[in-house]
Scaffold this motif. Structure first.
Motif, PDB file in Angstrom:
ATOM      1  N   UNK A   1      -9.171 -19.744  34.048  1.00  0.00           N
ATOM      2  CA  UNK A   1      -8.556 -19.652  35.382  1.00  0.00           C
ATOM      3  C   UNK A   1      -9.400 -20.374  36.429  1.00  0.00           C
ATOM      4  N   UNK A   2     -10.705 -20.224  36.318  1.00  0.00           N
ATOM      5  CA  UNK A   2     -11.632 -20.884  37.235  1.00  0.00           C
ATOM      6  C   UNK A   2     -11.507 -22.402  37.117  1.00  0.00           C
ATOM      7  N   UNK A   3     -11.510 -22.884  35.891  1.00  0.00           N
ATOM      8  CA  UNK A   3     -11.387 -24.320  35.675  1.00  0.00           C
ATOM      9  C   UNK A   3     -10.045 -24.840  36.194  1.00  0.00           C
TER      10      UNK A   3
ATOM     11  N   UNK B   1     -27.749 -34.121  28.832  1.00  0.00           N
ATOM     12  CA  UNK B   1     -28.168 -34.203  27.442  1.00  0.00           C
ATOM     13  C   UNK B   1     -27.412 -33.165  26.619  1.00  0.00           C
ATOM     14  N   UNK B   2     -27.531 -33.270  25.311  1.00  0.00           N
ATOM     15  CA  UNK B   2     -26.911 -32.273  24.432  1.00  0.00           C
ATOM     16  C   UNK B   2     -27.466 -30.897  24.739  1.00  0.00           C
ATOM     17  N   UNK B   3     -28.780 -30.817  25.024  1.00  0.00           N
ATOM     18  CA  UNK B   3     -29.388 -29.539  25.377  1.00  0.00           C
ATOM     19  C   UNK B   3     -28.739 -28.969  26.642  1.00  0.00           C
ATOM     20  N   UNK B   4     -28.483 -29.836  27.619  1.00  0.00           N
ATOM     21  CA  UNK B   4     -27.838 -29.388  28.855  1.00  0.00           C
ATOM     22  C   UNK B   4     -26.441 -28.873  28.575  1.00  0.00           C
ATOM     23  N   UNK B   5     -25.717 -29.551  27.678  1.00  0.00           N
ATOM     24  CA  UNK B   5     -24.377 -29.079  27.319  1.00  0.00           C
ATOM     25  C   UNK B   5     -24.447 -27.708  26.673  1.00  0.00           C
ATOM     26  N   UNK B   6     -25.442 -27.505  25.819  1.00  0.00           N
ATOM     27  CA  UNK B   6     -25.601 -26.187  25.185  1.00  0.00           C
ATOM     28  C   UNK B   6     -25.867 -25.126  26.231  1.00  0.00           C
ATOM     29  N   UNK B   7     -26.698 -25.458  27.212  1.00  0.00           N
ATOM     30  CA  UNK B   7     -26.959 -24.516  28.301  1.00  0.00           C
ATOM     31  C   UNK B   7     -25.683 -24.215  29.077  1.00  0.00           C
ATOM     32  N   UNK B   8     -24.875 -25.241  29.334  1.00  0.00           N
ATOM     33  CA  UNK B   8     -23.613 -25.048  30.044  1.00  0.00           C
ATOM     34  C   UNK B   8     -22.684 -24.142  29.235  1.00  0.00           C
ATOM     35  N   UNK B   9     -22.637 -24.348  27.931  1.00  0.00           N
ATOM     36  CA  UNK B   9     -21.796 -23.506  27.075  1.00  0.00           C
ATOM     37  C   UNK B   9     -22.258 -22.058  27.121  1.00  0.00           C
TER      38      UNK B   9
ATOM     39  N   UNK C   1     -17.705 -29.245  34.288  1.00  0.00           N
ATOM     40  CA  UNK C   1     -16.740 -28.548  33.434  1.00  0.00           C
ATOM     41  C   UNK C   1     -15.666 -29.495  32.922  1.00  0.00           C
ATOM     42  N   UNK C   2     -15.278 -30.453  33.752  1.00  0.00           N
ATOM     43  CA  UNK C   2     -14.281 -31.432  33.330  1.00  0.00           C
ATOM     44  C   UNK C   2     -14.842 -32.318  32.214  1.00  0.00           C
ATOM     45  N   UNK C   3     -16.082 -32.763  32.361  1.00  0.00           N
ATOM     46  CA  UNK C   3     -16.723 -33.553  31.315  1.00  0.00           C
ATOM     47  C   UNK C   3     -16.857 -32.727  30.043  1.00  0.00           C
ATOM     48  N   UNK C   4     -17.234 -31.480  30.192  1.00  0.00           N
ATOM     49  CA  UNK C   4     -17.352 -30.587  29.044  1.00  0.00           C
ATOM     50  C   UNK C   4     -16.012 -30.489  28.331  1.00  0.00           C
ATOM     51  N   UNK C   5     -14.955 -30.253  29.085  1.00  0.00           N
ATOM     52  CA  UNK C   5     -13.621 -30.097  28.506  1.00  0.00           C
ATOM     53  C   UNK C   5     -13.186 -31.366  27.769  1.00  0.00           C
ATOM     54  N   UNK C   6     -13.306 -32.498  28.411  1.00  0.00           N
ATOM     55  CA  UNK C   6     -12.812 -33.751  27.829  1.00  0.00           C
ATOM     56  C   UNK C   6     -13.742 -34.272  26.729  1.00  0.00           C
ATOM     57  N   UNK C   7     -15.026 -34.411  27.025  1.00  0.00           N
ATOM     58  CA  UNK C   7     -15.954 -35.030  26.075  1.00  0.00           C
ATOM     59  C   UNK C   7     -16.190 -34.155  24.845  1.00  0.00           C
ATOM     60  N   UNK C   8     -16.473 -32.895  25.045  1.00  0.00           N
ATOM     61  CA  UNK C   8     -16.702 -32.039  23.884  1.00  0.00           C
ATOM     62  C   UNK C   8     -15.421 -31.846  23.085  1.00  0.00           C
ATOM     63  N   UNK C   9     -14.294 -31.803  23.765  1.00  0.00           N
ATOM     64  CA  UNK C   9     -13.027 -31.721  23.054  1.00  0.00           C
ATOM     65  C   UNK C   9     -12.807 -32.944  22.177  1.00  0.00           C
ATOM     66  N   UNK C  10     -13.119 -34.107  22.714  1.00  0.00           N
ATOM     67  CA  UNK C  10     -12.906 -35.346  21.972  1.00  0.00           C
ATOM     68  C   UNK C  10     -13.918 -35.530  20.839  1.00  0.00           C
TER      69      UNK C  10
END
Length: 100
Positions: A68-70, A2-10, A44-53
């Motif tokens: 570096x980790x990613x 969810x968007x909330x989960x993405x915020x937590x990941x950020x 992290x890959x979904x975060x990078x691609x989806x949030x970027x887009x």
């Protein structure tokens, strides 16, 4: 996720940049990859691609340890073989969740 989960990941990313420096290796447990890393890689890959887009949001360049980790995770052969072949597929999967 969810968007909330993405915020937590950020928040997790921002707050753990310096922690990654203390691990003495490219992964959370140091030089050896763990279940934590394998679980975080697709997120992290979904975060990078989806949030970027959709949101034009990227992990800030100042978080060098996170970058570096990613890169270490995304460069693994196992990740390359199992990720979506085109980012467009991932974006299409998120489209109904972001723009219902």
């Amino acid at each position: 996720m969810t968007v909330f989960s993405w915020c937590n990941m950020c928040f997790f990313i921002r707050s753990n940049d310096n922690n990654l420096l203390t691990y003495q290796g490219p992964y959370v447990n140091g030089k050896k990859i763990s279940a934590v890393d394998l679980s975080l890689a697709p997120k992290l890959y979904h975060l990078k691609v989806a949030l970027g887009h959709f949101k034009k949001w990227y992990v800030p360049e100042s978080l060098t340890h996170v970058h570096n980790y990613m890169e270490s995770l995304f460069a693994r052969e196992s990740f390359q073989k199992t990720k979506t072949p085109k980012e467009e597929y991932l974006i299409a999967g998120w489209e109904p969740k972001v723009n219902p």
